[in-house]
Design a protein around this motif. Sequence first.
Motif, mmCIF file in Angstrom:
data_model
loop_
_atom_site.group_PDB
_atom_site.id
_atom_site.type_symbol
_atom_site.label_atom_id
_atom_site.label_comp_id
_atom_site.label_asym_id
_atom_site.label_seq_id
_atom_site.Cartn_x
_atom_site.Cartn_y
_atom_site.Cartn_z
ATOM 1 N N TYR A 98 -4.526 -6.000 -9.832
ATOM 2 C CA TYR A 98 -5.406 -4.885 -10.202
ATOM 3 C C TYR A 98 -6.803 -4.992 -9.610
ATOM 4 C CZ TYR A 98 -1.398 -3.661 -12.791
ATOM 5 O OH TYR A 98 -0.117 -3.354 -13.084
ATOM 6 N N GLU A 99 -6.859 -5.632 -8.406
ATOM 7 C CA GLU A 99 -8.071 -5.506 -7.594
ATOM 8 C C GLU A 99 -7.995 -4.161 -6.864
ATOM 9 O OE1 GLU A 99 -10.502 -7.452 -7.831
ATOM 10 O OE2 GLU A 99 -9.632 -9.225 -8.793
ATOM 11 N N LEU A 100 -9.094 -3.739 -6.267
ATOM 12 C CA LEU A 100 -9.083 -2.505 -5.482
ATOM 13 C C LEU A 100 -8.980 -2.825 -3.997
ATOM 14 C CD1 LEU A 100 -11.877 -0.360 -7.225
ATOM 15 C CD2 LEU A 100 -9.397 -0.342 -7.635
ATOM 16 N N ASP A 155 -5.546 0.915 -6.241
ATOM 17 C CA ASP A 155 -5.573 -0.380 -6.927
ATOM 18 C C ASP A 155 -4.304 -1.150 -6.580
ATOM 19 O OD1 ASP A 155 -3.920 1.271 -8.533
ATOM 20 O OD2 ASP A 155 -4.310 0.039 -10.297
ATOM 21 N N ILE A 156 -4.416 -2.479 -6.573
ATOM 22 C CA ILE A 156 -3.311 -3.326 -6.117
ATOM 23 C C ILE A 156 -2.460 -3.724 -7.317
ATOM 24 C CG2 ILE A 156 -2.662 -5.411 -4.864
ATOM 25 C CD1 ILE A 156 -5.357 -5.246 -3.438
ATOM 26 N N SER A 157 -1.407 -2.956 -7.541
ATOM 27 C CA SER A 157 -0.513 -3.245 -8.666
ATOM 28 C C SER A 157 0.803 -3.832 -8.168
ATOM 29 C CB SER A 157 -0.246 -1.974 -9.467
ATOM 30 O OG SER A 157 0.204 -0.942 -8.619
ATOM 31 N N ASP A 158 1.259 -3.387 -6.985
ATOM 32 C CA ASP A 158 2.556 -3.831 -6.456
ATOM 33 C C ASP A 158 2.428 -4.903 -5.368
ATOM 34 O OD1 ASP A 158 3.781 -1.975 -8.104
ATOM 35 O OD2 ASP A 158 3.787 -0.415 -6.577
ATOM 36 N N GLY A 159 1.207 -5.278 -5.021
ATOM 37 C CA GLY A 159 0.961 -6.219 -3.939
ATOM 38 C C GLY A 159 0.174 -5.530 -2.834
ATOM 39 N N LEU A 160 -0.673 -6.302 -2.142
ATOM 40 C CA LEU A 160 -1.555 -5.723 -1.125
ATOM 41 C C LEU A 160 -0.800 -4.902 -0.091
ATOM 42 C CD1 LEU A 160 -4.278 -5.427 0.365
ATOM 43 C CD2 LEU A 160 -3.779 -7.602 1.512
ATOM 44 N N LEU A 161 0.270 -5.479 0.486
ATOM 45 C CA LEU A 161 0.956 -4.789 1.584
ATOM 46 C C LEU A 161 1.600 -3.492 1.099
ATOM 47 C CD1 LEU A 161 2.557 -7.808 3.480
ATOM 48 C CD2 LEU A 161 0.468 -6.550 4.047
ATOM 49 N N ALA A 162 2.226 -3.540 -0.080
ATOM 50 C CA ALA A 162 2.860 -2.337 -0.617
ATOM 51 C C ALA A 162 1.819 -1.258 -0.889
ATOM 52 C CB ALA A 162 3.623 -2.675 -1.892
ATOM 53 N N ASP A 163 0.711 -1.645 -1.497
ATOM 54 C CA ASP A 163 -0.276 -0.639 -1.901
ATOM 55 C C ASP A 163 -1.108 -0.149 -0.711
ATOM 56 O OD1 ASP A 163 0.345 -0.322 -4.679
ATOM 57 O OD2 ASP A 163 -0.376 -2.355 -4.973
ATOM 58 N N LEU A 164 -1.446 -1.066 0.205
ATOM 59 C CA LEU A 164 -2.102 -0.614 1.434
ATOM 60 C C LEU A 164 -1.177 0.346 2.172
ATOM 61 C CD1 LEU A 164 -4.504 -0.786 3.354
ATOM 62 C CD2 LEU A 164 -3.478 -2.836 4.373
ATOM 63 N N GLY A 165 0.133 0.061 2.115
ATOM 64 C CA GLY A 165 1.133 0.956 2.704
ATOM 65 C C GLY A 165 1.029 2.377 2.167
ATOM 66 N N HIS A 166 0.707 2.524 0.873
ATOM 67 C CA HIS A 166 0.552 3.871 0.300
ATOM 68 C C HIS A 166 -0.621 4.603 0.947
ATOM 69 C CE1 HIS A 166 3.666 3.117 -2.538
ATOM 70 N NE2 HIS A 166 2.991 2.258 -3.258
ATOM 71 N N ILE A 167 -1.724 3.877 1.182
ATOM 72 C CA ILE A 167 -2.876 4.501 1.862
ATOM 73 C C ILE A 167 -2.473 4.908 3.278
ATOM 74 C CG2 ILE A 167 -5.120 3.982 2.942
ATOM 75 C CD1 ILE A 167 -5.981 2.579 0.445
ATOM 76 N N LEU A 168 -1.769 4.013 3.987
ATOM 77 C CA LEU A 168 -1.390 4.307 5.377
ATOM 78 C C LEU A 168 -0.461 5.520 5.429
ATOM 79 C CD1 LEU A 168 -0.806 0.713 6.814
ATOM 80 C CD2 LEU A 168 -2.928 2.050 6.643
ATOM 81 N N LYS A 169 0.493 5.566 4.499
ATOM 82 C CA LYS A 169 1.431 6.682 4.479
ATOM 83 C C LYS A 169 0.705 7.998 4.191
ATOM 84 C CE LYS A 169 5.674 8.229 2.233
ATOM 85 N NZ LYS A 169 6.729 7.896 1.272
ATOM 86 N N ALA A 170 -0.152 7.970 3.151
ATOM 87 C CA ALA A 170 -0.850 9.201 2.755
ATOM 88 C C ALA A 170 -1.842 9.641 3.831
ATOM 89 C CB ALA A 170 -1.560 8.996 1.422
ATOM 90 N N SER A 171 -2.410 8.674 4.570
ATOM 91 C CA SER A 171 -3.431 8.996 5.576
ATOM 92 C C SER A 171 -2.852 9.156 6.977
ATOM 93 C CB SER A 171 -4.507 7.898 5.604
ATOM 94 O OG SER A 171 -5.155 7.787 4.358
ATOM 95 N N GLY A 172 -1.556 8.825 7.152
ATOM 96 C CA GLY A 172 -0.945 8.911 8.480
ATOM 97 C C GLY A 172 -1.555 7.938 9.475
ATOM 98 N N CYS A 173 -1.851 6.712 9.011
ATOM 99 C CA CYS A 173 -2.509 5.706 9.857
ATOM 100 C C CYS A 173 -1.710 4.408 9.874
ATOM 101 C CB CYS A 173 -3.901 5.384 9.305
ATOM 102 S SG CYS A 173 -5.041 6.760 9.358
ATOM 103 N N GLY A 174 -2.198 3.440 10.629
ATOM 104 C CA GLY A 174 -1.700 2.073 10.587
ATOM 105 C C GLY A 174 -2.840 1.143 10.218
#
Lengths: 321, 321
Positions: A262-264, A209-228
């Motif tokens: 708080y969008e997904l 969910d987008i609580s800190d901003g799209l780039l910050a939160d998408l960054g969490h997915i990229l970090k956890a998934s090892g992707c860009g």
Amino acid sequence: MKEFDLIGRYFAGGGHQRKDVLVGIGDDCAVTTVAENQHLAITTDTLVGGIHFFESAPAKSVAYKAVAVNLSDLAAMGAEPAWISLSLSLPKIDENWLADFAEGLYELTRYYSVQLIGGDTVHGPMAMTITAQGFIPPENALKRSTAKPGDWIYVTGTLGDAGAGLGILSGEIETTAQNRDYLVNRHYFPTPRVAVGTALRRTASSCIDISDGLLADLGHILKASGCGATVHVDRLPLSRQLTECLGEGKAREFALTAGDDYELAFTVNEEQRGHLETSLSSTNVKATCIGQITGHSGKLELKLEDAPYPMPSKSGFEHEF
Amino acid sequence: MKEFDLIGRYFAGGGHQRKDVLVGIGDDCAVTTVAENQHLAITTDTLVGGIHFFESAPAKSVAYKAVAVNLSDLAAMGAEPAWISLSLSLPKIDENWLADFAEGLYELTRYYSVQLIGGDTVHGPMAMTITAQGFIPPENALKRSTAKPGDWIYVTGTLGDAGAGLGILSGEIETTAQNRDYLVNRHYFPTPRVAVGTALRRTASSCIDISDGLLADLGHILKASGCGATVHVDRLPLSRQLTECLGEGKAREFALTAGDDYELAFTVNEEQRGHLETSLSSTNVKATCIGQITGHSGKLELKLEDAPYPMPSKSGFEHEF
């Protein structure tokens, strides 16, 4: 009865009553049951007055938001909300404030059939911690770590509205009365995307969910998934009110960096992409494809009509994992 | 990485790893499983700096106590602890303080095989909220509402020690260095009576943990059960250190009214009384019979060698239900 036990009276009973709650408010613990074929999702979020909300904010909105941000975490995991516990710290007892707070809390818990099962009320600085729990069928949890190169990136609703609402409330942004109402409401009363989260259980490859901003939160997915990822800023879903209020360039910056929407944000692989519209058809929520996951671990590229687009200075995105 | 995300590094991994935790710290939610034949007990407690603990208290003791008071609530329900979530609010990042805090937290969670499954770290006044969860077999929960006239009232350990420890720390009470060490430790590091709670599941008729003082907490059982009680002050279990420090009269007053001992108060009917010693034999904890439940709803009588004994002025006991 101690002064602060009085607060508990505003929440006595816990609102909506669920059959899986065997002991509710009033004993040392709540006691609940979990169905055999369900796993339990658990999340905790704290809001502190003066930091996460203005202490002058309507009490109803404070309670609504405190519940919503927790249900949003459940939604991001694909869980169906069930119970919340509330710890409420207040510097003084203001009965009107408490009545409004309880109204905001119960408005959301009634809608989602969630029961308040307990908590704590203490004398202290204005702050609240909610722990929310919900159910997910085994193997259906939507994790951050399971995005794959080639997956499409989607977001629900429109982005940046809550950040503009905050700017309006703090006097940094001016706009028309109508736009103000819309944007401030998006800040005060975020909608947890619960129906979308459960609908995505078998369709999305990752979700946050987008609580800190799209780039910050998408960054969490990229970090956890090892992707860009590549994100196309011209595809970001913007409300008419946000664009009218800020102009297109600034609206895009808010959509990329402002928090509290708080969008997904979620990813879908090519094979599942065809099922997405069907999955979401019952939710009345629009999801917009804004880009694609890449194999360049830790690299997030922004594009505008296929040309490079500069990263906003306060992106919240961590380049170094 | 934001400054306050740094705090999370002190808790990364969650310490003891349990097989029933499928997703731990680091996603939107934790995901856990509950065995088919178990109900779930859930409790939340908040400690605020300057109110529930001295901000100058050792960080290790603050963490220890924050966990202990929650495990104590699980114990009072007869539950076996499983998972905790931690919300930690701090005005600034002090790495030594955080390292000590994490040590205190993990000391207790390791001992009880409890896993930290998530939480939140925020910038704000010093405060922490822990939500703890544990398991109880169906029909085994130890409620407050099920005491019956004629049941015998027991308490674990000794009472009043933590209150004297607080008095010593605040400079109101003076004593020898040895007594000081013992009593202050009882205040800083309360022992949650987890083994006693689970051992009492089929033996006790009601149970509560003593956080606000014996009379106040016994009052909760009486209120919930619609009963009264007689308590014999000459039977109150007092530590040698407390009696040496305060003298017998004042020691009894502390045992009746001082909080923070986190001993258990429970009731046992005549039939089960014979099984009590066997039930507790594995726990190494002594339980003392201090009185009996009566049918006089809301009436709590104190006696000394069968003569009436005056109710302390600040008893915390509510006469009017």
